[in-house]
Write an enzyme that holds these catalytic residues in place. Structure first.
Site, PDB file in Angstrom:
ATOM      1  CD1 TRP A 121     136.893  76.555  74.329  1.00 41.64           C
ATOM      2  CD2 TRP A 121     137.860  76.157  72.456  1.00 41.64           C
ATOM      3  NE1 TRP A 121     135.657  75.735  73.515  1.00 41.64           N
ATOM      4  CE2 TRP A 121     136.147  75.636  72.284  1.00 41.64           C
ATOM      5  CE3 TRP A 121     138.389  75.740  71.354  1.00 41.64           C
ATOM      6  CZ2 TRP A 121     135.919  75.014  71.131  1.00 41.64           C
ATOM      7  CZ3 TRP A 121     137.951  75.035  70.027  1.00 41.64           C
ATOM      8  CH2 TRP A 121     136.649  74.675  70.038  1.00 41.64           C
ATOM      9  CG  ASP A 167     139.798  82.321  72.264  1.00 42.15           C
ATOM     10  OD1 ASP A 167     138.874  83.002  71.495  1.00 42.15           O
ATOM     11  OD2 ASP A 167     139.669  81.198  72.079  1.00 42.15           O
ATOM     12  CE  LYS A 201     130.827  79.780  71.261  1.00 46.80           C
ATOM     13  NZ  LYS A 201     131.389  79.088  70.042  1.00 46.80           N
TER      14      LYS A 201
HETATM   15  C1  PLP Z   1     136.831  80.089  73.242  1.00 45.69           C
HETATM   16  C2  PLP Z   1     136.698  79.423  72.251  1.00 45.69           C
HETATM   17  N1  PLP Z   1     137.783  79.553  71.184  1.00 45.69           N
HETATM   18  C3  PLP Z   1     137.905  79.110  69.978  1.00 45.69           C
HETATM   19  C4  PLP Z   1     136.636  78.519  69.694  1.00 45.69           C
HETATM   20  C5  PLP Z   1     136.876  77.589  68.301  1.00 45.69           C
HETATM   21  O1  PLP Z   1     136.111  78.500  67.206  1.00 45.69           O
HETATM   22  P1  PLP Z   1     135.868  78.282  65.948  1.00 45.69           P
HETATM   23  O2  PLP Z   1     134.995  77.005  65.725  1.00 45.69           O
HETATM   24  O3  PLP Z   1     135.547  79.413  65.334  1.00 45.69           O
HETATM   25  O4  PLP Z   1     137.443  77.643  65.288  1.00 45.69           O
HETATM   26  C6  PLP Z   1     135.527  78.308  70.435  1.00 45.69           C
HETATM   27  C7  PLP Z   1     134.393  77.672  69.843  1.00 45.69           C
HETATM   28  O5  PLP Z   1     133.404  77.417  70.386  1.00 45.69           O
HETATM   29  C8  PLP Z   1     135.465  78.876  71.662  1.00 45.69           C
HETATM   30  O6  PLP Z   1     134.382  78.912  72.555  1.00 45.69           O
END
Ligand code: PLP
Length: 353
Positions: free
Chosen positions: A89, A164, A188
């Site tokens: 991520w 994030d 989550k």
């Molecule tokens: C730490 C993290 N950042 C970003 C995301 C991406 O999120 P989204 O699917 O809401 O764009 C996720 C999705 O699981 C994540 O776990």
């Protein structure tokens, strides 16, 4: 999702509090929905102890949109931003930012396969950086920071820390004042997908966005309109409000943290006492939310998943990019759910060694 929340949503689905409407049918500017959104924000502020000089924004587009929106809004006159690279991520966040600025990797755990977090002593923050971005919980790798970086001693001082927090938001107490900006996709620990929460220190709203930044991608647009510039994700905000009330009833973030520690410990203790299961993540940096593990015999993966499913244990398959298993045990997963998993894992091991 906490079952109590789903039940309450079911009760209120067709007629919210005698309004004669479902929340989905309300005007977002009507008094009913305004009261729902106000209450959700106040409960979040209370739970996370958010200082008054921070705005809470309810946005859309997933956390993935924030990978671009953060540099668009925070670069200001700077040509560089710092990213801590601890897994998939944070890599995605950094490569998206790379379209808008020069990305400097402050620190990385690549050398150990992203199975740890780099200690603050190893962070090299570039002078003149606009901000430092990190991912407190790497959802896929199961790596979590157990500490919040203190950037006050960094060269240049007062560099905004951006996090994030999508996958460990509200799983433990955290000190908002240490951050310039926090963002988290709701799906989550907070509610259904479709809502992103941004917590931003007010002074950062004065930074001029990059030329060409769309109105909808400017934090100030949403801050100036209390997240009502356009139609916000109303139902997701309503459910979030119910989850906030549920969290308060659990005793708040300190209490939920204790529960999360106990849940994670049950699985990690089992893994560590076994040569059948293995978790690659360094012990001090293991996630309380996402527990990745492998079986010593990969050939048993499918059987494990099939039998787990028959025991009501769902969604244990690891992310497609890494394979193996991953137990995601977010706030709403009760201790009993984890106990069921651990009992199943013990039995499975007994039957297959
Ligand atoms: C730490 C993290 N950042 C970003 C995301 C991406 O999120 P989204 O699917 O809401 O764009 C996720 C999705 O699981 C994540 O776990």
């Amino acid at each position: 999702m906490p079952e109590e929340v789903l039940e309450q949503a079911r009760e209120e689905m067709l007629d919210w509090h005698g309004s004669g409407m479902s929340v989905m049918e309300m005007s977002h500017r009507g008094k009913e929905f305004m009261s729902i959104a106000d209450k959700a924000e106040s409960a979040l502020r209370e739970l996370a102890n958010i200082p008054t000089n921070y705005k809470v924004l309810f946005l859309q587009g997933g956390a993935s949109s924030q990978f671009a929106v953060v540099p668009m809004n925070l670069l200001g006159g700077n040509a560089q931003a710092d990213y801590v690279h601890t897994g998939q991520w944070s890599r995605k966040a950094a490569s998206e930012a790379d379209q808008y600025c020069s990305v400097h990797i402050t620190a990385t755990s690549e050398q150990d396969g992203f199975n740890s977090v780099p200690p603050l002593e190893q962070w090299h923050i570039s002078p003149g950086t606009a901000y430092v971005h990190y991912t407190p919980n790497e959802t896929i790798g199961g790596v979590e920071f157990q500490w919040t970086p203190d950037l006050s001693a960094a060269p240049g001082g007062n560099i905004p820390l951006v996090a994030d927090m999508s996958s460990n938001f509200l799983s433990r107490p955290f000190d908002v004042s240490k951050f310039g900006l926090i963002y988290a996709g709701a799906q989550k620990n907070v509610g259904p997908a479709g809502l992103v929460i941004v917590i931003i220190r007010e002074d950062l709203l004065a930074i001029p966005p990059l030329p060409g930044t769309p109105t909808m991608y400017r934090y100030k647009t949403h801050a100036d309109h209390a997240s009502m510039y356009n139609t916000p994700p109303t139902y997701a905000i309503y459910i979030m409000g119910l989850v906030m009330e549920w969290l308060k009833k659990q005793g708040g973030l300190a209490a939920i943290e204790q529960r999360n520690i106990a849940k994670a410990k049950l699985i990690y203790d089992l893994i560590d006492a076994s040569s059948f299961y293995h978790c690659p993540v360094s012990r001090s940096d293991r996630s309380r939310m996402n527990v990745p593990f492998t079986l010593s015999d990969f050939g048993l993966d499918e059987t494990f998943l099939k039998q787990a499913q028959a025991h009501g244990l769902l969604q244990l398959k690891g992310h497609r990019s890494v394979g193996g298993m991953r137990a995601s045990i977010y706030n709403a997963m009760p201790l009993e759910g984890v106990q069921t998993l651990v009992t199943f894992m013990r039995e499975f091991e007994k039957n297959h060694v």
